[in-house]
Scaffold this motif. Structure first.
Motif, PDB file in Angstrom:
ATOM      1  N   ARG A 250      -1.484   1.875   5.172  1.00 19.26           N
ATOM      2  CA  ARG A 250      -2.947   1.748   5.343  1.00 19.26           C
ATOM      3  C   ARG A 250      -3.372   0.290   5.225  1.00 19.26           C
ATOM      4  O   ARG A 250      -4.158  -0.207   6.036  1.00 19.26           O
ATOM      5  N   GLU A 251      -2.824  -0.393   4.219  1.00 19.91           N
ATOM      6  CA  GLU A 251      -3.199  -1.800   4.016  1.00 19.91           C
ATOM      7  C   GLU A 251      -2.732  -2.677   5.177  1.00 19.91           C
ATOM      8  O   GLU A 251      -3.323  -3.713   5.451  1.00 19.91           O
ATOM      9  N   ALA A 252      -1.647  -2.227   5.852  1.00 18.25           N
ATOM     10  CA  ALA A 252      -1.146  -3.003   6.990  1.00 18.25           C
ATOM     11  C   ALA A 252      -1.878  -2.621   8.282  1.00 18.25           C
ATOM     12  O   ALA A 252      -1.540  -3.118   9.349  1.00 18.25           O
ATOM     13  N   GLY A 253      -2.844  -1.708   8.189  1.00 22.47           N
ATOM     14  CA  GLY A 253      -3.685  -1.406   9.353  1.00 22.47           C
ATOM     15  C   GLY A 253      -3.355  -0.116  10.076  1.00 22.47           C
ATOM     16  O   GLY A 253      -3.961   0.180  11.107  1.00 22.47           O
ATOM     17  N   ALA A 254      -2.409   0.658   9.573  1.00 28.57           N
ATOM     18  CA  ALA A 254      -2.062   1.921  10.252  1.00 28.57           C
ATOM     19  C   ALA A 254      -3.104   2.997   9.950  1.00 28.57           C
ATOM     20  O   ALA A 254      -3.778   2.964   8.921  1.00 28.57           O
ATOM     21  N   ALA A 255      -3.191   3.952  10.863  1.00 28.19           N
ATOM     22  CA  ALA A 255      -3.977   5.158  10.592  1.00 28.19           C
ATOM     23  C   ALA A 255      -3.069   6.157   9.886  1.00 28.19           C
ATOM     24  O   ALA A 255      -1.879   6.235  10.182  1.00 28.19           O
ATOM     25  N   VAL A 256      -3.631   6.892   8.934  1.00 33.71           N
ATOM     26  CA  VAL A 256      -2.828   7.841   8.152  1.00 33.71           C
ATOM     27  C   VAL A 256      -3.307   9.267   8.442  1.00 33.71           C
ATOM     28  O   VAL A 256      -4.487   9.580   8.272  1.00 33.71           O
ATOM     29  N   VAL A 257      -2.366  10.100   8.904  1.00 37.51           N
ATOM     30  CA  VAL A 257      -2.658  11.505   9.188  1.00 37.51           C
ATOM     31  C   VAL A 257      -1.890  12.340   8.175  1.00 37.51           C
ATOM     32  O   VAL A 257      -0.670  12.205   8.059  1.00 37.51           O
ATOM     33  N   GLU A 258      -2.604  13.170   7.432  1.00 28.67           N
ATOM     34  CA  GLU A 258      -1.953  13.963   6.392  1.00 28.67           C
ATOM     35  C   GLU A 258      -1.923  15.434   6.799  1.00 28.67           C
ATOM     36  O   GLU A 258      -2.957  16.005   7.166  1.00 28.67           O
ATOM     37  N   ILE A 259      -0.732  16.032   6.739  1.00 29.77           N
ATOM     38  CA  ILE A 259      -0.575  17.455   7.074  1.00 29.77           C
ATOM     39  C   ILE A 259      -0.112  18.166   5.820  1.00 29.77           C
ATOM     40  O   ILE A 259       0.996  17.933   5.318  1.00 29.77           O
ATOM     41  N   ASN A 260      -0.980  19.013   5.279  1.00 29.54           N
ATOM     42  CA  ASN A 260      -0.711  19.646   3.982  1.00 29.54           C
ATOM     43  C   ASN A 260      -1.762  20.735   3.779  1.00 29.54           C
ATOM     44  O   ASN A 260      -2.944  20.476   4.014  1.00 29.54           O
ATOM     45  N   PRO A 261      -1.376  21.924   3.364  1.00 32.08           N
ATOM     46  CA  PRO A 261      -2.388  22.968   3.131  1.00 32.08           C
ATOM     47  C   PRO A 261      -3.425  22.539   2.091  1.00 32.08           C
ATOM     48  O   PRO A 261      -4.566  22.995   2.117  1.00 32.08           O
TER      49      PRO A 261
ATOM     50  N   GLU B 165       9.788  -1.673   5.486  1.00 34.51           N
ATOM     51  CA  GLU B 165       9.689  -2.278   6.817  1.00 34.51           C
ATOM     52  C   GLU B 165       8.991  -1.310   7.790  1.00 34.51           C
ATOM     53  O   GLU B 165       8.062  -1.689   8.513  1.00 34.51           O
ATOM     54  N   GLU B 166       9.419  -0.062   7.784  1.00 37.39           N
ATOM     55  CA  GLU B 166       8.842   0.927   8.703  1.00 37.39           C
ATOM     56  C   GLU B 166       7.374   1.200   8.364  1.00 37.39           C
ATOM     57  O   GLU B 166       6.526   1.238   9.247  1.00 37.39           O
ATOM     58  N   ALA B 167       7.105   1.394   7.084  1.00 35.25           N
ATOM     59  CA  ALA B 167       5.739   1.735   6.672  1.00 35.25           C
ATOM     60  C   ALA B 167       4.780   0.567   6.905  1.00 35.25           C
ATOM     61  O   ALA B 167       3.613   0.770   7.235  1.00 35.25           O
ATOM     62  N   GLY B 168       5.291  -0.637   6.758  1.00 38.34           N
ATOM     63  CA  GLY B 168       4.421  -1.813   6.879  1.00 38.34           C
ATOM     64  C   GLY B 168       4.183  -2.246   8.313  1.00 38.34           C
ATOM     65  O   GLY B 168       3.385  -3.151   8.555  1.00 38.34           O
ATOM     66  N   SER B 169       4.863  -1.616   9.270  1.00 35.73           N
ATOM     67  CA  SER B 169       4.711  -2.071  10.655  1.00 35.73           C
ATOM     68  C   SER B 169       4.376  -0.931  11.616  1.00 35.73           C
ATOM     69  O   SER B 169       4.402  -1.122  12.819  1.00 35.73           O
ATOM     70  N   CYS B 170       4.058   0.257  11.084  1.00 27.93           N
ATOM     71  CA  CYS B 170       3.768   1.366  12.000  1.00 27.93           C
ATOM     72  C   CYS B 170       2.286   1.372  12.385  1.00 27.93           C
ATOM     73  O   CYS B 170       1.446   0.816  11.683  1.00 27.93           O
ATOM     74  N   GLY B 171       1.998   2.033  13.508  1.00 26.10           N
ATOM     75  CA  GLY B 171       0.598   2.165  13.942  1.00 26.10           C
ATOM     76  C   GLY B 171      -0.055   3.409  13.367  1.00 26.10           C
ATOM     77  O   GLY B 171      -1.256   3.426  13.096  1.00 26.10           O
ATOM     78  N   VAL B 172       0.756   4.457  13.208  1.00 21.10           N
ATOM     79  CA  VAL B 172       0.261   5.713  12.618  1.00 21.10           C
ATOM     80  C   VAL B 172       1.316   6.211  11.642  1.00 21.10           C
ATOM     81  O   VAL B 172       2.512   6.198  11.956  1.00 21.10           O
ATOM     82  N   LEU B 173       0.890   6.617  10.463  1.00 23.31           N
ATOM     83  CA  LEU B 173       1.814   7.242   9.505  1.00 23.31           C
ATOM     84  C   LEU B 173       1.422   8.712   9.372  1.00 23.31           C
ATOM     85  O   LEU B 173       0.281   9.035   9.029  1.00 23.31           O
ATOM     86  N   LEU B 174       2.388   9.591   9.659  1.00 22.13           N
ATOM     87  CA  LEU B 174       2.186  11.027   9.456  1.00 22.13           C
ATOM     88  C   LEU B 174       2.728  11.370   8.073  1.00 22.13           C
ATOM     89  O   LEU B 174       3.918  11.176   7.822  1.00 22.13           O
ATOM     90  N   VAL B 175       1.883  11.849   7.190  1.00 21.36           N
ATOM     91  CA  VAL B 175       2.320  12.194   5.825  1.00 21.36           C
ATOM     92  C   VAL B 175       2.361  13.717   5.738  1.00 21.36           C
ATOM     93  O   VAL B 175       1.325  14.369   5.788  1.00 21.36           O
ATOM     94  N   ILE B 176       3.567  14.262   5.649  1.00 18.93           N
ATOM     95  CA  ILE B 176       3.704  15.721   5.804  1.00 18.93           C
ATOM     96  C   ILE B 176       4.373  16.352   4.581  1.00 18.93           C
ATOM     97  O   ILE B 176       5.491  15.995   4.209  1.00 18.93           O
ATOM     98  N   GLY B 177       3.654  17.274   3.934  1.00 18.87           N
ATOM     99  CA  GLY B 177       4.263  18.110   2.896  1.00 18.87           C
ATOM    100  C   GLY B 177       4.675  17.369   1.639  1.00 18.87           C
ATOM    101  O   GLY B 177       5.669  17.727   1.021  1.00 18.87           O
ATOM    102  N   THR B 178       3.898  16.372   1.268  1.00 13.58           N
ATOM    103  CA  THR B 178       4.185  15.723  -0.027  1.00 13.58           C
ATOM    104  C   THR B 178       2.923  15.697  -0.880  1.00 13.58           C
ATOM    105  O   THR B 178       1.829  15.450  -0.378  1.00 13.58           O
ATOM    106  N   SER B 179       3.129  15.947  -2.186  1.00 12.42           N
ATOM    107  CA  SER B 179       2.001  15.883  -3.123  1.00 12.42           C
ATOM    108  C   SER B 179       1.668  14.431  -3.452  1.00 12.42           C
ATOM    109  O   SER B 179       0.638  14.159  -4.059  1.00 12.42           O
ATOM    110  N   ALA B 180       2.552  13.510  -3.078  1.00 12.31           N
ATOM    111  CA  ALA B 180       2.379  12.078  -3.361  1.00 12.31           C
ATOM    112  C   ALA B 180       2.144  11.829  -4.852  1.00 12.31           C
ATOM    113  O   ALA B 180       1.320  11.013  -5.245  1.00 12.31           O
TER     114      ALA B 180
END
Ligand code: OAD
Length: 259
Positions: A205-216, A177-192
Motif C-alpha cells: 500500500r505504501e508503495a502505491g499498490a491497490a489492495v484487494v482482500e478476499i475473506n469472509p 521485492e514482490e510486495a514493494g513493486s506490485c500494482g495490485v496485491l490480492l490478500v486472500i484467506g489470512t487474518s493478518a
C-alpha cells in the motif's frame, strides 16, 4: 452471496496488468479440507500455540509438538487444490499475476500449477535435523509416526517456521521485492495477525499498490490498507474473478481509477 459488483471492481483493477501479486493464508486452503489456525474450527482452538508452535516448545517436548504437526501433515497429504488455488494459477498463466507469497506450508499452490510461489513459512514436505541440518523428504521419515529422527540420532523438525524462528532470508527478500513493486496485491484467506507477514500489505500500500482482500470476515487490514474487501469464500470469488478477466477486454468506460 458474493457481490458481483465488488468482484467486477477488482477485475477492472487487474485488467491489463502484469504486476499483480497474491498474499495467501490458511483460509485459501480451508475449502481443501485443511483447517485454518484461528476461528471456531481453527487449529489454535485445540492446541495452544504457545505450547505447540514455538521453537522452544518443540525443543522441550518434541513428541507433544509432533502430535499436532502429524495432524497437520496428514491433512496436507490428503488435500487437493480448490478453485482458488487453480484460479490463481490461471491468473499467472494469463500473465496478470506475477507471484504468490504464501504463509501456507501445504504446497497446494504448486499442486495447482502456480510456478512463482514464495513460501514465507516453509513447507511440510521437508524435514531438517536440529543438530546436523541434514534434510529429508517428510514422507521418508514420518511413516512410523512418533518423532522422526535423523541418521545422527537427533530429532527432525519440519522445515516450517515456528514462532521464535526467523523467516527464511531468501523468502523474506523476495516477498519484500514482490510486495514493494506490485500494482495490485490480492490478500486472500489470512487474518493478518502474524508478523512479519501482516506487514506485507502495508508495504504494498505504501508503495502505491491497490489492495484487494478476499475473506469472509473483515480483518484489521480491511479498514486500514484494503481498497476493496470482497467478503465470501475464496474459491467462488477467485473463480468469478478469473471468468471476468477471461472475457474480452473490459470496455474502457468500465476501467476507471480505483475507489
Ligand atoms: P488464520 O487461521 O489466522 O486466518 C485464516 C483466515 O482465513 C481468517 O481471516 C478467515 O476469516 C479466513 N477464511 C476462512 N475460510 C475462508 C475461505 N473459504 N476463503 C477465504 N478466507 C477464509 O491463518 P493465517 O492468517 O494464514 O504461522 O495465519 C498466519 C500464521 O499463523 C500461519 O502461517 C501460522 C499461524 O500461526 C506459524 O505457524 C508461524
Amino acid at each position: 452471496m458474493v457481490s458481483l459488483d465488488l468482484v467486477r471492481k477488482a477485475a477492472r483493477l487487474l485488467s491489463g496488468r502484469r504486476d499483480a501479486v497474491a498474499l495467501t493464508g490458511a483460509g485459501i486452503s480451508v475449502e481443501s479440507g485443511i483447517p485454518a489456525f484461528r476461528g471456531a474450527q481453527g487449529l489454535w482452538e485445540k492446541y495452544d500455540p504457545g505450547e505447540y508452535a514455538t521453537l522452544h516448545a518443540f525443543m522441550r517436548s518434541p513428541r507433544k509438538v509432533w502430535s499436532m504437526l502429524s495432524e497437520l501433515l496428514s491433512a496436507c497429504e490428503g488435500a487437493t487444490p480448490n478453485g482458488a488455488h487453480l484460479g490463481l494459477a490461471a491468473l499467472e498463466r494469463m500473465g496478470i499475476l506475477r507471484s504468490i507469497i504464501t504463509q501456507n506450508v501445504d504446497g497446494l499452490h504448486q499442486a495447482a500449477g502456480s510456478r512463482r510461489v514464495i513460501e514465507y513459512h516453509g513447507n511440510m514436505d521437508a524435514l531438517v535435523c536440529v543438530s546436523c541440518w541434514k534434510r529429508f523428504p517428510a514422507r521418508d521419515r514420518c511413516a512410523e509416526g512418533g518423532v522422526p529422527v535423523c541418521e545422527c540420532g537427533q530429532i527432525l523438525k519440519p522445515d516450517v517456521v515456528l514462532f521464535g524462528e526467523p523467516i527464511p532470508w531468501l523468502a523474506q527478500e523476495q516477498a519484500e521485492e514482490e510486495a514493494g513493486s506490485c500494482g495490485v496485491l490480492l490478500v486472500i484467506g489470512t487474518s493478518a495477525e502474524v508478523s512479519p507477514a501482516c506487514n506485507i500489505p502495508v508495504l504494498s500500500r505504501e508503495a502505491g499498490a491497490a489492495v484487494v482482500e478476499i475473506n469472509p470476515e473483515p480483518t484489521h487490514l480491511t479498514r486500514t490498507v484494503t481498497d476493496i474487501h470482497i467478503p465470501g469464500p475464496a474459491s467462488e470469488i477467485v473463480r468469478i474473478l478469473v471468468s471476468e478477466l477471461s472475457r474480452a477486454v473490459l470496455p474502457l468506460s468500465e476501467t476507471g481509477p480505483r475507489d
